[in-house]
Design a protein around this motif. Structure first.
Motif, PDB file in Angstrom:
ATOM      1  N   ILE A 196      -1.281   8.138   7.350  1.00 47.35           N
ATOM      2  CA  ILE A 196      -2.178   7.363   8.221  1.00 47.35           C
ATOM      3  C   ILE A 196      -2.043   5.850   7.939  1.00 47.35           C
ATOM      4  O   ILE A 196      -2.989   5.200   7.495  1.00 47.35           O
ATOM      5  N   PRO A 197      -0.860   5.258   8.217  1.00 50.09           N
ATOM      6  CA  PRO A 197      -0.654   3.834   7.918  1.00 50.09           C
ATOM      7  C   PRO A 197      -1.538   2.906   8.732  1.00 50.09           C
ATOM      8  O   PRO A 197      -1.944   1.844   8.246  1.00 50.09           O
ATOM      9  N   ASN A 198      -1.834   3.279   9.992  1.00 49.31           N
ATOM     10  CA  ASN A 198      -2.667   2.418  10.843  1.00 49.31           C
ATOM     11  C   ASN A 198      -4.034   2.150  10.218  1.00 49.31           C
ATOM     12  O   ASN A 198      -4.563   1.040  10.306  1.00 49.31           O
ATOM     13  N   PHE A 199      -4.606   3.175   9.620  1.00 48.40           N
ATOM     14  CA  PHE A 199      -5.934   3.040   9.022  1.00 48.40           C
ATOM     15  C   PHE A 199      -5.944   1.942   7.975  1.00 48.40           C
ATOM     16  O   PHE A 199      -6.852   1.097   7.948  1.00 48.40           O
ATOM     17  N   TRP A 200      -4.949   1.921   7.092  1.00 50.30           N
ATOM     18  CA  TRP A 200      -4.936   0.984   5.976  1.00 50.30           C
ATOM     19  C   TRP A 200      -4.671  -0.452   6.426  1.00 50.30           C
ATOM     20  O   TRP A 200      -5.303  -1.398   5.941  1.00 50.30           O
ATOM     21  N   ILE A 201      -3.761  -0.607   7.387  1.00 51.42           N
ATOM     22  CA  ILE A 201      -3.446  -1.970   7.864  1.00 51.42           C
ATOM     23  C   ILE A 201      -4.622  -2.541   8.647  1.00 51.42           C
ATOM     24  O   ILE A 201      -4.987  -3.717   8.487  1.00 51.42           O
ATOM     25  N   LYS A 202      -5.255  -1.712   9.483  1.00 49.64           N
ATOM     26  CA  LYS A 202      -6.423  -2.191  10.230  1.00 49.64           C
ATOM     27  C   LYS A 202      -7.598  -2.483   9.296  1.00 49.64           C
ATOM     28  O   LYS A 202      -8.381  -3.411   9.543  1.00 49.64           O
ATOM     29  N   LEU A 203      -7.716  -1.697   8.251  1.00 47.58           N
ATOM     30  CA  LEU A 203      -8.823  -1.868   7.312  1.00 47.58           C
ATOM     31  C   LEU A 203      -8.772  -3.232   6.630  1.00 47.58           C
ATOM     32  O   LEU A 203      -9.796  -3.901   6.491  1.00 47.58           O
ATOM     33  N   PHE A 204      -7.575  -3.655   6.236  1.00 43.99           N
ATOM     34  CA  PHE A 204      -7.460  -4.884   5.446  1.00 43.99           C
ATOM     35  C   PHE A 204      -6.935  -6.091   6.224  1.00 43.99           C
ATOM     36  O   PHE A 204      -7.285  -7.230   5.907  1.00 43.99           O
TER      37      PHE A 204
ATOM     38  N   TYR B 270       1.084  -7.381  13.453  1.00 45.97           N
ATOM     39  CA  TYR B 270       0.444  -6.120  13.082  1.00 45.97           C
ATOM     40  C   TYR B 270       1.412  -4.948  13.214  1.00 45.97           C
ATOM     41  O   TYR B 270       1.527  -4.112  12.313  1.00 45.97           O
ATOM     42  N   LEU B 271       2.117  -4.847  14.342  1.00 37.57           N
ATOM     43  CA  LEU B 271       3.028  -3.728  14.575  1.00 37.57           C
ATOM     44  C   LEU B 271       4.158  -3.698  13.547  1.00 37.57           C
ATOM     45  O   LEU B 271       4.520  -2.639  13.035  1.00 37.57           O
ATOM     46  N   LEU B 272       4.711  -4.875  13.246  1.00 35.69           N
ATOM     47  CA  LEU B 272       5.792  -4.929  12.265  1.00 35.69           C
ATOM     48  C   LEU B 272       5.272  -4.595  10.868  1.00 35.69           C
ATOM     49  O   LEU B 272       5.931  -3.874  10.106  1.00 35.69           O
ATOM     50  N   THR B 273       4.087  -5.078  10.541  1.00 35.19           N
ATOM     51  CA  THR B 273       3.499  -4.790   9.240  1.00 35.19           C
ATOM     52  C   THR B 273       3.256  -3.297   9.063  1.00 35.19           C
ATOM     53  O   THR B 273       3.551  -2.718   8.006  1.00 35.19           O
ATOM     54  N   ARG B 274       2.734  -2.661  10.090  1.00 33.41           N
ATOM     55  CA  ARG B 274       2.476  -1.213  10.028  1.00 33.41           C
ATOM     56  C   ARG B 274       3.768  -0.432   9.801  1.00 33.41           C
ATOM     57  O   ARG B 274       3.828   0.465   8.955  1.00 33.41           O
ATOM     58  N   ASP B 275       4.806  -0.771  10.563  1.00 36.68           N
ATOM     59  CA  ASP B 275       6.076  -0.042  10.440  1.00 36.68           C
ATOM     60  C   ASP B 275       6.724  -0.276   9.071  1.00 36.68           C
ATOM     61  O   ASP B 275       7.294   0.651   8.483  1.00 36.68           O
ATOM     62  N   LEU B 276       6.637  -1.476   8.564  1.00 34.89           N
ATOM     63  CA  LEU B 276       7.180  -1.770   7.240  1.00 34.89           C
ATOM     64  C   LEU B 276       6.398  -1.028   6.152  1.00 34.89           C
ATOM     65  O   LEU B 276       6.979  -0.558   5.166  1.00 34.89           O
ATOM     66  N   PHE B 277       5.103  -0.920   6.338  1.00 33.02           N
ATOM     67  CA  PHE B 277       4.262  -0.247   5.348  1.00 33.02           C
ATOM     68  C   PHE B 277       4.640   1.228   5.221  1.00 33.02           C
ATOM     69  O   PHE B 277       4.604   1.793   4.116  1.00 33.02           O
ATOM     70  N   VAL B 278       5.008   1.858   6.321  1.00 32.20           N
ATOM     71  CA  VAL B 278       5.429   3.262   6.277  1.00 32.20           C
ATOM     72  C   VAL B 278       6.632   3.428   5.346  1.00 32.20           C
ATOM     73  O   VAL B 278       6.708   4.376   4.554  1.00 32.20           O
ATOM     74  N   TRP B 279       7.572   2.487   5.441  1.00 30.62           N
ATOM     75  CA  TRP B 279       8.757   2.553   4.592  1.00 30.62           C
ATOM     76  C   TRP B 279       8.444   2.203   3.132  1.00 30.62           C
ATOM     77  O   TRP B 279       9.050   2.745   2.215  1.00 30.62           O
ATOM     78  N   MET B 280       7.502   1.283   2.926  1.00 28.19           N
ATOM     79  CA  MET B 280       7.190   0.835   1.567  1.00 28.19           C
ATOM     80  C   MET B 280       6.214   1.748   0.826  1.00 28.19           C
ATOM     81  O   MET B 280       6.165   1.738  -0.405  1.00 28.19           O
ATOM     82  N   ALA B 281       5.429   2.537   1.569  1.00 26.50           N
ATOM     83  CA  ALA B 281       4.377   3.352   0.951  1.00 26.50           C
ATOM     84  C   ALA B 281       4.875   4.252  -0.185  1.00 26.50           C
ATOM     85  O   ALA B 281       4.213   4.354  -1.234  1.00 26.50           O
TER      86      ALA B 281
END
Length: 483
Positions: A100-108, A117-128
């Motif tokens: 659930i990457p969207n939840f964390w990026i929207k939260l903070f 936002y879209l690029l950050t979310r997609d990058l977070f999936v790879w970095m998680a």
């Protein structure tokens, strides 16, 4: 002398490791400047890096404090139980990040522009996935440190930063910003593998899974939880910076990151070398009743940090514009990017000494298993003084208000921690004789570094290099005088 030799060796390895990490920021600046892509790369790695430093740091600190005092094979049972629990808990958290990457990026970071936002979310999936391997690596480093294997634990950080940098360079032409998403996870996996292999090969401890109910677990949690929150408040400086910066124009997050990294770089190299070596010593010393040796270590570390960081602070403040220009102003990092970044660097430089002293004194409280009072002051500083300053000035000062909040609150916290150590444990900073000598040394080194900046030199690189050499000479002389 043996202490200084170990500090020197760890400092050398840390310097190379931090250089790789720092060069990664320079490369991001070259590739993306102060654009939304740079903001996204920096923001996406914020959460994994936060847990690496906070969760991993808290567990490692508490582990060293408890483990170093155990005997009769209780240490082996404690180690296996902690390793098993850590694997399960951090593994579950990592899966939540991936699912659930969207939840964390929207939260903070909900204030970011749509593109960011879209690029950050997609990058977070790879970095998680890097979260799990980073935290495990931090704990394995603690296992090595408590057995006096400081150099290899420092080497593992070099592996991570080196691979992360290489990935960002090699994969950038084909996949752009996603080079850093993939790079973070690959580098974290390999760092954990290297550490695991070394522990197994050297047979320092029997590293395997197992679980045993034992009273040390309750003691560990009692110590680790406040350390976790205390560590979180320190890292929340960076979280708060990025949360507030999402409401500013694109590039604010990147500028704050570049500026803060410039102050963290010398502070991290010099301070980490001192605290990495001294903390396991402290944990062992606190098992005895000899408070004289403990105070002697306290004073020695304070002297080292003053000698190392005050000249560095003066240099960074005086040469801020030149430093940013020489190091960052290439490719997509333009003159405008420099003008946006260097005033932030000047303000952040005020926090260099305070951040190091805060972490150093806090380690003494942790070693004495008194972790609650530092947490109180951290919370007051980060969520009180820091946010108050930002709220008061962000409308008029923008990103400068965020940097100012960090500096003022860290200085406030440093003063509180010094007074607390003096009141509770009667730890003084210096004897009268050493104190007068220290004041003289700091005044003289400050005058030399700042005074030379007024000498007109047409070549900026030569100017900043000579200023750096004078600073280095001042530090070497100080180390010799105050060793």
């Amino acid at each position: 002398m043996q202490f200084l030799k170990i500090v020197g060796a760890v400092a050398a390895i840390n310097m190379v490791a931090r250089l790789f990490g720092f060069f990664r920021e320079v490369v991001i600046g070259y590739q993306y400047g102060t654009s939304y892509q740079a903001d996204s790369i920096i923001t996406a790695f914020t959460i994994p890096n936060f847990l690496y430093l906070v969760l991993g740091g808290a567990i490692t600190t508490a582990f060293i404090s408890i483990y170093s005092k155990l005997e009769d094979r209780r240490d082996e049972a404690f180690l296996k139980t902690l390793f098993t629990g850590l694997t399960v808990v951090v593994g579950a958290v990592t899966l939540l990040f991936m699912v659930i990457p969207n939840f964390w990026i929207k939260l903070f970071f909900a204030g970011m522009s749509d593109e960011a936002y879209l690029l950050t979310r997609d990058l977070f999936v790879w970095m998680a996935p890097s979260t799990f391997f980073l935290v495990i690596s931090m704990w394995l480093s603690g296992v090595l440190n408590v057995h006096n294997k400081y150099q290899f634990s420092a080497f593992s950080t070099l592996v991570f930063n080196g691979l992360f940098l290489i990935a960002g360079i090699v994969f950038y032409p084909t996949i752009g910003a996603f080079a850093y998403g993939i790079g973070a996870t690959i580098a974290a996996i390999l760092m954990a593998v290297v550490l695991f292999w070394y522990v197994k090969r050297t047979k320092i401890v029997p590293l395997s899974f197992g679980f045993e109910k034992m009273p040390e677990l309750k003691r560990f949690l009692k110590l680790a939880l406040p350390i976790l929150f205390g560590g979180a408040t320190l890292q929340f400086y960076f979280f708060i910076q990025r949360i507030y910066a999402t409401g500013l124009p694109d590039g604010a997050i990147a500028s704050l990151n570049y500026a803060s990294k410039m102050t963290q770089f010398p502070q991290a190299i010099l301070m980490t070398a001192v605290t990495t070596v001294i903390y396991p010593m402290l944990a062992k010393l606190t098992a005895s009743t000899d408070r004289g040796k403990l105070e002697a270590h306290y004073r020695k570390g304070i002297r080292l940090l003053f000698v190392l960081l005050i000249p560095a602070t003066v240099f960074v403040y005086v040469y801020a514009k030149e430093i940013i220009t020489v190091i960052f102003q290439y490719g997509n990092f333009t003159v405008d990017s420099t003008n946006q970044t260097y005033p932030l660097l000047q303000v952040f430089s005020w926090s260099m000494v305070a951040l190091a002293i805060n972490m150093y004194i806090t380690r003494f409280f942790y070693a004495l298993e008194n972790s609650y009072l530092p947490v109180v002051f951290n919370i007051l500083s980060v969520f009180g003084v820091n946010i108050l300053v930002i709220q008061l000035f962000i409308e008029t000062q923008g990103a400068n208000a965020i940097a100012l909040g960090t500096s003022i609150s860290t200085i406030f916290n440093m003063i509180c921690m010094m007074l607390l150590a003096k009141r509770m444990y009667h730890f003084s900073l210096f004897t009268k004789k050493i104190g007068m000598k220290m004041i003289g040394y700091l005044l003289l080194s400050t005058a030399l570094i700042a005074g030379f900046s007024f000498v007109a030199i047409p070549f900026m690189l030569v100017d900043v290099t000579i200023g750096g050499v004078i600073t280095a000479i001042s530090i070497v002389i100080g180390m010799k005088v105050f060793q």
